[in-house]
Scaffold this motif. Structure first.
Motif, PDB file in Angstrom:
ATOM      1  N   LEU A  88       0.830  -1.209   0.000  1.00 29.81           N
ATOM      2  CA  LEU A  88       0.000   0.000   0.000  1.00 29.81           C
ATOM      3  C   LEU A  88       0.862   1.256   0.000  1.00 29.81           C
ATOM      4  CD1 LEU A  88      -2.784   1.336   0.215  1.00 29.81           C
ATOM      5  CD2 LEU A  88      -2.667   1.013   2.706  1.00 29.81           C
ATOM      6  N   ASN A  89       1.946   1.241   0.799  1.00 35.11           N
ATOM      7  CA  ASN A  89       2.840   2.394   0.877  1.00 35.11           C
ATOM      8  C   ASN A  89       3.510   2.659  -0.473  1.00 35.11           C
ATOM      9  OD1 ASN A  89       5.166   3.420   3.526  1.00 35.11           O
ATOM     10  ND2 ASN A  89       4.284   4.556   1.850  1.00 35.11           N
ATOM     11  N   ILE A  90       3.952   1.587  -1.140  1.00 32.40           N
ATOM     12  CA  ILE A  90       4.595   1.734  -2.443  1.00 32.40           C
ATOM     13  C   ILE A  90       3.614   2.303  -3.471  1.00 32.40           C
ATOM     14  CG2 ILE A  90       5.590   0.443  -4.379  1.00 32.40           C
ATOM     15  CD1 ILE A  90       6.811  -1.452  -2.253  1.00 32.40           C
ATOM     16  N   ILE A  91       2.376   1.833  -3.428  1.00 33.10           N
ATOM     17  CA  ILE A  91       1.349   2.338  -4.352  1.00 33.10           C
ATOM     18  C   ILE A  91       1.107   3.828  -4.118  1.00 33.10           C
ATOM     19  CG2 ILE A  91      -1.111   2.231  -4.927  1.00 33.10           C
ATOM     20  CD1 ILE A  91      -0.963  -0.786  -4.349  1.00 33.10           C
ATOM     21  N   LEU A  92       1.000   4.234  -2.858  1.00 27.72           N
ATOM     22  CA  LEU A  92       0.726   5.644  -2.540  1.00 27.72           C
ATOM     23  C   LEU A  92       1.895   6.540  -2.950  1.00 27.72           C
ATOM     24  CD1 LEU A  92      -0.970   5.231   0.958  1.00 27.72           C
ATOM     25  CD2 LEU A  92      -2.070   5.859  -1.197  1.00 27.72           C
ATOM     26  N   ILE A  93       3.118   6.042  -2.778  1.00 28.97           N
ATOM     27  CA  ILE A  93       4.282   6.825  -3.203  1.00 28.97           C
ATOM     28  C   ILE A  93       4.317   6.943  -4.721  1.00 28.97           C
ATOM     29  CG2 ILE A  93       6.809   6.756  -3.374  1.00 28.97           C
ATOM     30  CD1 ILE A  93       6.877   5.757  -0.522  1.00 28.97           C
TER      31      ILE A  93
ATOM     32  N   ALA B   8       0.798  10.306  -3.640  1.00 30.34           N
ATOM     33  CA  ALA B   8      -0.195  10.655  -2.616  1.00 30.34           C
ATOM     34  C   ALA B   8       0.450  10.866  -1.258  1.00 30.34           C
ATOM     35  CB  ALA B   8      -1.248   9.557  -2.524  1.00 30.34           C
ATOM     36  N   THR B   9       1.716  10.478  -1.112  1.00 31.64           N
ATOM     37  CA  THR B   9       2.455  10.686   0.133  1.00 31.64           C
ATOM     38  C   THR B   9       3.922  10.859  -0.205  1.00 31.64           C
ATOM     39  OG1 THR B   9       2.979   9.776   2.331  1.00 31.64           O
ATOM     40  CG2 THR B   9       2.822   8.212   0.510  1.00 31.64           C
ATOM     41  N   ARG B  10       4.654  11.512   0.713  1.00 24.00           N
ATOM     42  CA  ARG B  10       6.104  11.655   0.565  1.00 24.00           C
ATOM     43  C   ARG B  10       6.845  10.782   1.565  1.00 24.00           C
ATOM     44  NH1 ARG B  10       7.388  16.450   2.349  1.00 24.00           N
ATOM     45  NH2 ARG B  10       5.338  16.907   3.198  1.00 24.00           N
ATOM     46  N   THR B  11       6.103   9.992   2.335  1.00 27.15           N
ATOM     47  CA  THR B  11       6.685   9.192   3.408  1.00 27.15           C
ATOM     48  C   THR B  11       6.628   7.708   3.071  1.00 27.15           C
ATOM     49  OG1 THR B  11       6.077  10.789   5.127  1.00 27.15           O
ATOM     50  CG2 THR B  11       6.453   8.524   5.825  1.00 27.15           C
ATOM     51  N   ILE B  12       7.750   7.017   3.284  1.00 25.68           N
ATOM     52  CA  ILE B  12       7.741   5.564   3.230  1.00 25.68           C
ATOM     53  C   ILE B  12       8.070   5.046   4.630  1.00 25.68           C
ATOM     54  CG2 ILE B  12      10.159   5.486   2.412  1.00 25.68           C
ATOM     55  CD1 ILE B  12       9.331   2.809   1.015  1.00 25.68           C
ATOM     56  N   ASN B  13       7.184   4.240   5.147  1.00 31.99           N
ATOM     57  CA  ASN B  13       7.322   3.742   6.518  1.00 31.99           C
ATOM     58  C   ASN B  13       8.014   2.387   6.490  1.00 31.99           C
ATOM     59  OD1 ASN B  13       7.105   2.954   9.146  1.00 31.99           O
ATOM     60  ND2 ASN B  13       4.892   3.207   9.309  1.00 31.99           N
TER      61      ASN B  13
END
Length: 289
Positions: free
Chosen positions: A108-113, A117-122
């Motif tokens: 999900l994080n990779i898709i949002l980046i 949609a986000t500048r943060t990867i957790n």
């Protein structure tokens, strides 16, 4: 969907001590770990969970009778023991949602980046238990796995929004460029922390903390007596013994309860560390994705 859920349920039915090694081994292989490292990571996570359960059983066996007497003597309505984040995180990872939360959140994080949609990867995989806990509660309440992952998604996305909005302030305070704080419950504290900070500013006569003030605080913290009474081992001993004496235990029995509380304060973080050691190879591999 029923077929997919039946597969998830079959894995869950293995029990947490078997499910975790299997799932973390599979996750490790998917993100590029060698089989031996992935298998060891999964087994280590399970060992950490078993250790946490052993510590909790020790405390329950000693504290449950004390709690029952406390409730009876004082007419209280106390049913639960706050065991802290370490035990809660282990429980979250051992659920059906927790078993799949790592690959789900990473994807999900990779898709949002990718969608900007986000500048943060957790990449703090250990703290994915925050989202696992949210999803697990929803799953327990509704029995609906789709709603459970939807709830975990909302929690994660909200955390990313807060992380993006506060990144500049975090970088200024920490003195480290290119970082943010996206952990689920850390992000959740931001709105009311901002509000409380503004209220404090309204009533504060001196908003500037001087070097002398900081030195006074540091000297206080380094005081030998302060260091002793704030040591978790002594806190556990004092609280456990005091509660047992209050309910009428003799000194020997009260000290036994106190020692069991000290064991909780000392061993629980170490068992959580074992669990985290199991996640470290997976976390390192995830950074390379």
């Amino acid at each position: 969907m029923e077929y997919i859920i039946s597969i998830f349920q079959g894995i869950s039915d293995l029990g947490s001590t078997l499910m975790l090694p299997v799932m973390f081994t599979i996750i490790g292989l998917i993100i590029g770990c060698k089989f031996s490292k992935a298998l060891k990571a999964g087994i280590t996570v399970s060992i950490g969970l078993i250790g946490i359960n052993l510590v909790m059983n020790l405390v329950y066996n000693n504290m449950e009778p004390v709690a029952d007497i406390l409730v009876s003597n004082f007419g209280l309505n106390l049913k639960y023991l706050d065991v802290g984040w370490a035990a809660v995180s282990a429980v979250a990872f051992s659920t059906l949602v927790g078993a799949f939360i790592i690959p789900y959140i990473l994807a999900l994080n990779i898709i949002l980046i990718t969608l900007k949609a986000t500048r943060t990867i957790n990449i703090d995989i250990w703290n994915y238990w925050h989202y696992a806990l949210t999803g697990s509660f929803i799953h327990m309440a509704t029995g609906n796995l789709i709603l459970a992952f939807l709830g975990a998604t909302v929690h994660f996305v909200a955390s990313l929004v807060v992380a993006d909005r506060t990144a500049k302030q975090v970088q200024e305070v920490m003195g480290i460029p290119g970082i943010s704080i996206p952990q689920g419950y850390a992000a959740a504290t931001v709105p009311h922390s901002v509000l409380v900070g503004k209220v404090f500013d309204l009533f504060s006569k001196n908003k500037d903390v001087t070097t002398a003030d900081a030195e006074k605080v540091n000297r206080f913290k380094e005081n030998e007596w302060v260091k002793t009474v704030t040591d978790p081992i002594y806190i556990g001993l004092i609280i456990g013994t005091a509660i047992a004496l209050i309910v009428g235990y003799d000194l020997k029995s009260a000290l036994t309860v106190g020692i069991s509380m000290s064991a909780l304060m000392y061993l629980l973080p170490r068992m959580a560390k074992v669990l985290m050691e199991g996640l470290l190879p997976i976390s390192n591999a995830a950074k390379l994705l």
